[in-house]
Design a protein around this motif. Structure first.
Motif, PDB file in Angstrom:
ATOM      1  N   PRO A 267     -25.754  28.257  62.356  1.00 33.75           N
ATOM      2  CA  PRO A 267     -25.104  27.173  63.225  1.00 33.75           C
ATOM      3  C   PRO A 267     -23.722  27.597  63.685  1.00 33.75           C
ATOM      4  O   PRO A 267     -23.004  28.403  62.645  1.00 33.75           O
ATOM      5  N   VAL A 268     -23.218  27.172  64.713  1.00 31.69           N
ATOM      6  CA  VAL A 268     -21.971  27.485  65.335  1.00 31.69           C
ATOM      7  C   VAL A 268     -21.236  26.088  65.247  1.00 31.69           C
ATOM      8  O   VAL A 268     -21.783  25.223  65.882  1.00 31.69           O
ATOM      9  N   THR A 269     -20.108  25.872  64.434  1.00 32.30           N
ATOM     10  CA  THR A 269     -19.288  24.810  64.419  1.00 32.30           C
ATOM     11  C   THR A 269     -18.279  24.736  65.514  1.00 32.30           C
ATOM     12  O   THR A 269     -17.969  23.689  66.088  1.00 32.30           O
ATOM     13  N   GLU A 270     -17.878  25.817  66.068  1.00 32.41           N
ATOM     14  CA  GLU A 270     -16.872  25.727  67.373  1.00 32.41           C
ATOM     15  C   GLU A 270     -17.183  27.192  67.829  1.00 32.41           C
ATOM     16  O   GLU A 270     -17.396  28.278  67.320  1.00 32.41           O
ATOM     17  N   PHE A 271     -16.962  26.943  69.258  1.00 30.27           N
ATOM     18  CA  PHE A 271     -17.083  28.256  69.982  1.00 30.27           C
ATOM     19  C   PHE A 271     -15.916  27.971  71.292  1.00 30.27           C
ATOM     20  O   PHE A 271     -16.032  26.824  71.858  1.00 30.27           O
ATOM     21  N   GLY A 272     -15.298  28.955  71.616  1.00 32.79           N
ATOM     22  CA  GLY A 272     -14.085  28.936  72.841  1.00 32.79           C
ATOM     23  C   GLY A 272     -13.756  30.128  73.469  1.00 32.79           C
ATOM     24  O   GLY A 272     -14.357  31.162  72.866  1.00 32.79           O
ATOM     25  N   LEU A 273     -12.735  29.892  74.302  1.00 34.27           N
ATOM     26  CA  LEU A 273     -12.187  30.991  74.795  1.00 34.27           C
ATOM     27  C   LEU A 273     -10.832  30.828  74.361  1.00 34.27           C
ATOM     28  O   LEU A 273      -9.901  29.866  75.088  1.00 34.27           O
ATOM     29  N   ILE A 274     -10.054  32.034  74.095  1.00 37.60           N
ATOM     30  CA  ILE A 274      -8.589  31.719  74.094  1.00 37.60           C
ATOM     31  C   ILE A 274      -8.025  32.704  75.309  1.00 37.60           C
ATOM     32  O   ILE A 274      -8.403  33.798  75.360  1.00 37.60           O
ATOM     33  N   ASP A 275      -7.470  31.948  76.103  1.00 33.49           N
ATOM     34  CA  ASP A 275      -7.328  32.347  77.361  1.00 33.49           C
ATOM     35  C   ASP A 275      -5.578  32.977  77.478  1.00 33.49           C
ATOM     36  O   ASP A 275      -4.958  32.063  77.178  1.00 33.49           O
ATOM     37  N   ASP A 276      -5.513  34.051  78.000  1.00 31.19           N
ATOM     38  CA  ASP A 276      -4.019  34.399  78.134  1.00 31.19           C
ATOM     39  C   ASP A 276      -3.272  33.898  79.035  1.00 31.19           C
ATOM     40  O   ASP A 276      -2.104  34.025  79.311  1.00 31.19           O
ATOM     41  N   ARG A 277      -3.954  33.156  80.070  1.00 30.01           N
ATOM     42  CA  ARG A 277      -3.342  32.562  81.076  1.00 30.01           C
ATOM     43  C   ARG A 277      -2.836  30.988  80.611  1.00 30.01           C
ATOM     44  O   ARG A 277      -3.596  30.551  79.922  1.00 30.01           O
ATOM     45  N   ALA A 278      -1.863  30.298  80.971  1.00 27.91           N
ATOM     46  CA  ALA A 278      -1.526  29.098  81.097  1.00 27.91           C
ATOM     47  C   ALA A 278      -2.866  28.200  81.631  1.00 27.91           C
ATOM     48  O   ALA A 278      -2.965  28.359  82.415  1.00 27.91           O
ATOM     49  N   GLN A 279      -3.235  27.300  80.676  1.00 29.31           N
ATOM     50  CA  GLN A 279      -4.424  26.462  81.102  1.00 29.31           C
ATOM     51  C   GLN A 279      -4.354  25.143  80.413  1.00 29.31           C
ATOM     52  O   GLN A 279      -4.244  25.177  79.254  1.00 29.31           O
ATOM     53  N   SER A 280      -4.447  24.311  81.085  1.00 26.29           N
ATOM     54  CA  SER A 280      -4.179  22.597  80.756  1.00 26.29           C
ATOM     55  C   SER A 280      -5.691  22.551  79.892  1.00 26.29           C
ATOM     56  O   SER A 280      -6.706  22.880  79.963  1.00 26.29           O
ATOM     57  N   ALA A 281      -5.409  21.522  79.080  1.00 21.16           N
ATOM     58  CA  ALA A 281      -6.646  21.046  78.254  1.00 21.16           C
ATOM     59  C   ALA A 281      -7.609  20.299  79.254  1.00 21.16           C
ATOM     60  O   ALA A 281      -8.706  20.364  79.062  1.00 21.16           O
ATOM     61  N   ALA A 282      -7.125  19.626  80.416  1.00 23.46           N
ATOM     62  CA  ALA A 282      -8.052  19.325  81.163  1.00 23.46           C
ATOM     63  C   ALA A 282      -8.754  20.117  81.984  1.00 23.46           C
ATOM     64  O   ALA A 282     -10.031  20.169  82.247  1.00 23.46           O
ATOM     65  N   GLN A 283      -8.308  21.451  82.437  1.00 23.48           N
ATOM     66  CA  GLN A 283      -8.841  22.493  82.777  1.00 23.48           C
ATOM     67  C   GLN A 283      -9.921  23.117  82.023  1.00 23.48           C
ATOM     68  O   GLN A 283     -11.057  23.450  82.527  1.00 23.48           O
ATOM     69  N   ALA A 284      -9.547  23.153  80.711  1.00 26.15           N
ATOM     70  CA  ALA A 284     -10.468  23.745  79.724  1.00 26.15           C
ATOM     71  C   ALA A 284     -11.655  22.748  79.520  1.00 26.15           C
ATOM     72  O   ALA A 284     -12.875  23.185  79.650  1.00 26.15           O
ATOM     73  N   THR A 285     -11.512  21.539  79.634  1.00 27.04           N
ATOM     74  CA  THR A 285     -12.567  20.572  79.601  1.00 27.04           C
ATOM     75  C   THR A 285     -13.359  20.537  80.843  1.00 27.04           C
ATOM     76  O   THR A 285     -14.669  20.549  80.872  1.00 27.04           O
TER      77      THR A 285
ATOM     78  N   ARG B 133     -14.094  23.104  82.734  1.00 29.78           N
ATOM     79  CA  ARG B 133     -14.504  24.367  82.605  1.00 29.78           C
ATOM     80  C   ARG B 133     -16.000  24.280  81.721  1.00 29.78           C
ATOM     81  O   ARG B 133     -17.083  24.585  82.029  1.00 29.78           O
ATOM     82  N   ARG B 134     -15.874  23.667  80.496  1.00 33.59           N
ATOM     83  CA  ARG B 134     -16.732  23.312  79.707  1.00 33.59           C
ATOM     84  C   ARG B 134     -17.981  22.453  80.188  1.00 33.59           C
ATOM     85  O   ARG B 134     -19.077  22.723  80.134  1.00 33.59           O
ATOM     86  N   GLU B 135     -17.400  21.513  80.989  1.00 34.29           N
ATOM     87  CA  GLU B 135     -18.396  20.411  81.767  1.00 34.29           C
ATOM     88  C   GLU B 135     -19.496  21.209  82.746  1.00 34.29           C
ATOM     89  O   GLU B 135     -20.397  21.282  82.976  1.00 34.29           O
ATOM     90  N   THR B 136     -18.440  22.140  83.448  1.00 40.35           N
ATOM     91  CA  THR B 136     -19.005  22.713  84.429  1.00 40.35           C
ATOM     92  C   THR B 136     -20.123  23.840  84.034  1.00 40.35           C
ATOM     93  O   THR B 136     -21.267  23.770  84.726  1.00 40.35           O
ATOM     94  N   PHE B 137     -20.020  24.524  82.974  1.00 43.55           N
ATOM     95  CA  PHE B 137     -21.045  25.564  82.594  1.00 43.55           C
ATOM     96  C   PHE B 137     -21.897  24.765  81.605  1.00 43.55           C
ATOM     97  O   PHE B 137     -22.677  25.424  80.909  1.00 43.55           O
ATOM     98  N   GLY B 138     -22.134  23.466  81.526  1.00 47.84           N
ATOM     99  CA  GLY B 138     -22.807  22.708  80.480  1.00 47.84           C
ATOM    100  C   GLY B 138     -22.580  22.572  78.943  1.00 47.84           C
ATOM    101  O   GLY B 138     -23.550  22.775  78.228  1.00 47.84           O
ATOM    102  N   GLY B 139     -21.207  22.914  78.601  1.00 53.65           N
ATOM    103  CA  GLY B 139     -21.000  22.848  77.332  1.00 53.65           C
ATOM    104  C   GLY B 139     -20.430  24.074  76.693  1.00 53.65           C
ATOM    105  O   GLY B 139     -20.451  25.226  77.307  1.00 53.65           O
ATOM    106  N   LEU B 140     -20.197  24.137  75.495  1.00 52.44           N
ATOM    107  CA  LEU B 140     -19.654  25.416  74.914  1.00 52.44           C
ATOM    108  C   LEU B 140     -20.688  26.928  74.971  1.00 52.44           C
ATOM    109  O   LEU B 140     -20.236  27.913  75.116  1.00 52.44           O
ATOM    110  N   ASN B 141     -22.064  26.349  74.959  1.00 48.48           N
ATOM    111  CA  ASN B 141     -22.888  27.412  74.941  1.00 48.48           C
ATOM    112  C   ASN B 141     -23.357  28.267  76.007  1.00 48.48           C
ATOM    113  O   ASN B 141     -23.833  29.348  76.244  1.00 48.48           O
ATOM    114  N   ARG B 142     -22.498  27.425  77.229  1.00 48.67           N
ATOM    115  CA  ARG B 142     -22.633  27.948  78.395  1.00 48.67           C
ATOM    116  C   ARG B 142     -21.271  28.370  78.900  1.00 48.67           C
ATOM    117  O   ARG B 142     -21.190  28.806  80.270  1.00 48.67           O
ATOM    118  N   TRP B 143     -20.391  28.623  78.266  1.00 48.30           N
ATOM    119  CA  TRP B 143     -18.817  28.903  78.563  1.00 48.30           C
ATOM    120  C   TRP B 143     -18.715  30.404  78.539  1.00 48.30           C
ATOM    121  O   TRP B 143     -18.825  31.219  77.570  1.00 48.30           O
TER     122      TRP B 143
END
Length: 136
Positions: A95-113, A115-125
């Motif tokens: 099982p994976v409890t958390e999965f994400g991307l640490i981006d070196d560009r400035a990115q707001s929490a809203a943009q990250a959210t 992106r996750r929604e656009t790609f169907g959740g963390l498994n599609r990020w």
């Protein structure tokens, strides 16, 4: 975390590297990226297939990891049982409890959210096309 996200790990003979990578790359319906590394297989159930492996005392193998939904992992394994019949691929799922991307560009929490929604959740990020890259 997206409910049901898992890490599927595959262990295969290094001789299957290209065939396995091609297969996983073609399965974009299930696999959005993977990470691979070389590994040395040891143990009583590991088959030493070549004279070189017998001399070294370990099998030359590949370790491949990918993040999927539980359902996608089950489907991929079912399909691989046919595509790689007799290959002695070893696998496990964790099982994976958390999965994400640490981006070196400035990115707001809203943009990250978004992106996750656009790609169907963390498994599609996965990285955007502008970032390039085909593996996790």
């Amino acid at each position: 975390m997206t409910d049901g996200s898992v890490c599927l790990t595959l262990i295969a003979a290094r001789s299957l590297r290209d065939e396995l990578f091609d297969y996983l790359t073609e399965r974009r319906d299930l696999v959005w990226g993977f990470t691979a590394s070389e590994a040395d297989g040891h143990g009583p159930n590991v088959e030493l297939q070549t004279a070189a492996e017998q001399v070294k005392g370990h099998a030359d193998q590949m370790l491949v990891r990918m993040i999927l939904t539980q359902a996608d992992a089950a489907q991929l394994l079912a399909d691989m049982r046919t595509a790689f019949a007799g290959s002695r691929l070893t696998y496990w799922i964790m099982p994976v409890t958390e999965f994400g991307l640490i981006d070196d560009r400035a990115q707001s929490a809203a943009q990250a959210t978004a992106r996750r929604e656009t790609f169907g959740g963390l498994n599609r990020w996965f990285p955007s096309e502008s970032q390039g890259g085909s593996h996790e």
